[in-house]
Design a protein around this motif. Structure first.
Motif, short mmCIF file in Angstrom:
data_model
loop_
_atom_site.label_atom_id
_atom_site.label_comp_id
_atom_site.label_asym_id
_atom_site.label_seq_id
_atom_site.Cartn_x
_atom_site.Cartn_y
_atom_site.Cartn_z
N PHE A 82 -16.27 29.39 28.41
CA PHE A 82 -15.71 28.69 29.55
C PHE A 82 -14.40 28.12 29.05
O PHE A 82 -14.38 27.19 28.23
CB PHE A 82 -16.67 27.58 30.02
N ASP A 83 -13.29 28.69 29.48
CA ASP A 83 -11.96 28.32 29.01
C ASP A 83 -11.35 27.30 29.97
O ASP A 83 -11.41 27.49 31.19
CB ASP A 83 -11.09 29.58 28.96
N VAL A 84 -10.77 26.23 29.42
CA VAL A 84 -10.32 25.10 30.24
C VAL A 84 -8.88 24.74 29.90
O VAL A 84 -8.50 24.71 28.73
CB VAL A 84 -11.23 23.87 30.02
N ILE A 85 -8.11 24.43 30.94
CA ILE A 85 -6.76 23.90 30.77
C ILE A 85 -6.62 22.62 31.58
O ILE A 85 -7.29 22.44 32.60
CB ILE A 85 -5.68 24.92 31.19
N VAL A 86 -5.77 21.72 31.08
CA VAL A 86 -5.49 20.45 31.77
C VAL A 86 -3.97 20.34 31.89
O VAL A 86 -3.24 20.46 30.90
CB VAL A 86 -6.04 19.24 30.99
N ASP A 87 -3.49 20.09 33.10
CA ASP A 87 -2.06 19.96 33.36
C ASP A 87 -1.60 18.57 32.90
O ASP A 87 -2.02 17.56 33.44
CB ASP A 87 -1.79 20.14 34.85
N LEU A 88 -0.72 18.55 31.89
CA LEU A 88 -0.18 17.29 31.36
C LEU A 88 1.32 17.16 31.64
O LEU A 88 1.98 16.29 31.06
CB LEU A 88 -0.43 17.21 29.84
N ARG A 89 1.85 17.98 32.54
CA ARG A 89 3.29 17.94 32.84
C ARG A 89 3.62 16.74 33.72
O ARG A 89 3.04 16.55 34.78
CB ARG A 89 3.72 19.24 33.54
N ALA A 90 4.58 15.95 33.26
CA ALA A 90 4.94 14.71 33.96
C ALA A 90 5.34 14.94 35.41
O ALA A 90 4.99 14.16 36.28
CB ALA A 90 6.07 14.01 33.21
N SER A 91 6.06 16.00 35.68
CA SER A 91 6.60 16.23 37.03
C SER A 91 5.68 17.06 37.90
O SER A 91 6.04 17.40 39.03
CB SER A 91 7.96 16.93 36.91
N SER A 92 4.48 17.37 37.45
CA SER A 92 3.60 18.27 38.18
C SER A 92 2.76 17.55 39.23
O SER A 92 2.19 16.50 38.94
CB SER A 92 2.68 18.99 37.20
#
Length: 183
Positions: A82-92
């Motif tokens: 189970f592959d996971v990503i978390v958006d840490l972009r300030a402007s997103s």
């Protein structure tokens, strides 16, 4: 190759199209022109291969700070994760949100992870192997991570955690003053 954008802008699931015959199959795992059509212009400068033995093990959630923020292409070549990503972009607009997908040797899918995302996975079978392509060289002085079970993010891991390194278990939680990565 079929690129399907995830709910997190700029991140894609990549479906591969194997050509099969009596001998087995052949599949193209990277095509510079196809990736350019979806906006990927960086070169892959480093490739890593990992083995994780135990079902339920977690690795992550890792990223690199600018100016060494990296794009990743992750593919499971043995087992299932189970592959996971978390958006840490300030402007997103999806800052702090996560997305997870099953990657396996059977489905042959890959996950395209843009700059400014934390990445990790949980093994769903034993002896999982992943291949990672990176757009930047590993820079230990720019390494960053967030805790896999940060309640602010709320990742819904499918299995109880059976194995995690002390380092990954003790990564910091996102604090209210963290406003994101400028990538």
């Amino acid at each position: 190759m079929i690129f399907t954008e995830t709910p997190l802008s700029g991140a894609y699931l990549v479906a591969l199209s194997p050509h099969s015959d009596d001998r087995g199959w052949f599949v193209r795992t990277y095509d510079k022109a196809a990736f350019a059509q979806m906006g990927h212009m960086a070169d892959w400068v480093q490739m890593n291969h990992s083995l994780t033995r135990q079902v339920g093990a977690i690795r992550g959630m890792h990223f690199q700070h600018p100016p060494h923020a990296e794009i990743k292409l992750v593919r499971c070549i043995a087992g299932k994760v189970f592959d996971v990503i978390v958006d840490l972009r300030a402007s997103s607009p999806t800052f702090g949100q996560w997305f997870g997908a099953e990657l396996s040797a059977t489905n042959q899918a890959a996950l395209y992870v843009p700059k400014g995302f934390a990445h990790g996975f949980q093994t769903l079978t034993s002896d999982c192997q992943l291949i990672y392509c990176h757009s930047e060289y590993y820079a230990p002085e720019h390494e960053g991570a967030i805790r896999f079970n940060d309640p602010k993010i709320g990742i819904d891991w499918p299995l109880p955690v059976t194995d995690i390194s002390a380092r990954d278990a003790n990564h910091p939680l996102l604090i209210p003053s963290f406003t994101g990565l400028l990538v």
